[in-house]
Design a protein around this motif. Structure first.
Motif, PDB file in Angstrom:
ATOM      1  N   ASP A   1      -1.520   0.220  15.710  1.00 35.85           N
ATOM      2  CA  ASP A   1      -0.318   1.043  15.623  1.00 35.85           C
ATOM      3  C   ASP A   1       0.814   0.406  14.813  1.00 35.85           C
ATOM      4  N   PRO A   2       1.059  -0.924  14.910  1.00 36.87           N
ATOM      5  CA  PRO A   2       2.137  -1.493  14.083  1.00 36.87           C
ATOM      6  C   PRO A   2       1.913  -1.274  12.585  1.00 36.87           C
TER       7      PRO A   2
ATOM      8  N   PHE B   1       4.013   1.957   8.045  1.00 33.88           N
ATOM      9  CA  PHE B   1       3.771   2.872   6.932  1.00 33.88           C
ATOM     10  C   PHE B   1       4.955   3.817   6.736  1.00 33.88           C
ATOM     11  N   GLN B   2       5.606   4.206   7.816  1.00 34.13           N
ATOM     12  CA  GLN B   2       6.782   5.075   7.699  1.00 34.13           C
ATOM     13  C   GLN B   2       7.869   4.396   6.867  1.00 34.13           C
ATOM     14  N   GLN B   3       8.096   3.117   7.117  1.00 38.92           N
ATOM     15  CA  GLN B   3       9.085   2.366   6.347  1.00 38.92           C
ATOM     16  C   GLN B   3       8.655   2.244   4.891  1.00 38.92           C
TER      17      GLN B   3
ATOM     18  N   ILE C   1       0.927  -3.402   0.109  1.00 41.21           N
ATOM     19  CA  ILE C   1       0.473  -2.411  -0.870  1.00 41.21           C
ATOM     20  C   ILE C   1      -1.048  -2.392  -0.938  1.00 41.21           C
ATOM     21  N   ASN C   2      -1.648  -3.570  -1.042  1.00 37.47           N
ATOM     22  CA  ASN C   2      -3.109  -3.649  -1.127  1.00 37.47           C
ATOM     23  C   ASN C   2      -3.780  -3.091   0.125  1.00 37.47           C
ATOM     24  N   ALA C   3      -3.203  -3.358   1.278  1.00 39.68           N
ATOM     25  CA  ALA C   3      -3.780  -2.849   2.528  1.00 39.68           C
ATOM     26  C   ALA C   3      -3.732  -1.330   2.565  1.00 39.68           C
ATOM     27  N   TYR C   4      -2.609  -0.739   2.159  1.00 37.52           N
ATOM     28  CA  TYR C   4      -2.491   0.724   2.172  1.00 37.52           C
ATOM     29  C   TYR C   4      -3.376   1.368   1.099  1.00 37.52           C
TER      30      TYR C   4
ATOM     31  N   GLU D   1      -0.537  11.316   3.444  1.00 33.67           N
ATOM     32  CA  GLU D   1       0.286  12.438   3.902  1.00 33.67           C
ATOM     33  C   GLU D   1      -0.083  12.825   5.324  1.00 33.67           C
ATOM     34  N   ASN D   2      -1.379  12.814   5.629  1.00 35.95           N
ATOM     35  CA  ASN D   2      -1.825  13.141   6.982  1.00 35.95           C
ATOM     36  C   ASN D   2      -1.353  12.100   8.000  1.00 35.95           C
ATOM     37  N   ILE D   3      -1.386  10.838   7.625  1.00 37.99           N
ATOM     38  CA  ILE D   3      -0.902   9.779   8.513  1.00 37.99           C
ATOM     39  C   ILE D   3       0.593   9.991   8.783  1.00 37.99           C
ATOM     40  N   CYS D   4       1.361  10.309   7.749  1.00 38.23           N
ATOM     41  CA  CYS D   4       2.792  10.572   7.929  1.00 38.23           C
ATOM     42  C   CYS D   4       3.017  11.740   8.884  1.00 38.23           C
TER      43      CYS D   4
END
Length: 83
Positions: A18-19, A24-26, A44-47, A67-70
């Protein structure tokens, strides 16, 4: 060397804590503000590895998965606000 089934981005997404999702929101807020320079290369690489972000024309962009995660994070925040 071929990637195993567990190396696929969808498998990585399922195992992210979850962290990682909350951060990701930030990250998205910084992208909206055009401040990608404040993001670490590791983040960046992780996302990108999770297929939440992609490089397009030299800029970071949200993928459909991102977008779905957001949307999931916004819905979770709304549910917590109601409680």
């Amino acid at each position: 060397m071929s990637r195993s089934k567990t190396d696929k981005p969808s498998a990585l997404v399922a195992t992210r804590p979850d962290p990682f999702r909350a951060a990701f929101q930030q990250t998205v807020e910084l992208l909206i503000q055009r401040r990608a320079d404040l993001l670490s290369e590791t983040a960046i690489n992780a996302y990108v590895d999770c297929d939440w972000l992609t490089w397009r024309g030299g800029s970071l962009k949200l993928t459909t998965t991102g977008e779905n995660i957001c949307a999931q994070l916004r819905n979770k925040a709304r549910l917590h606000a109601r409680a």
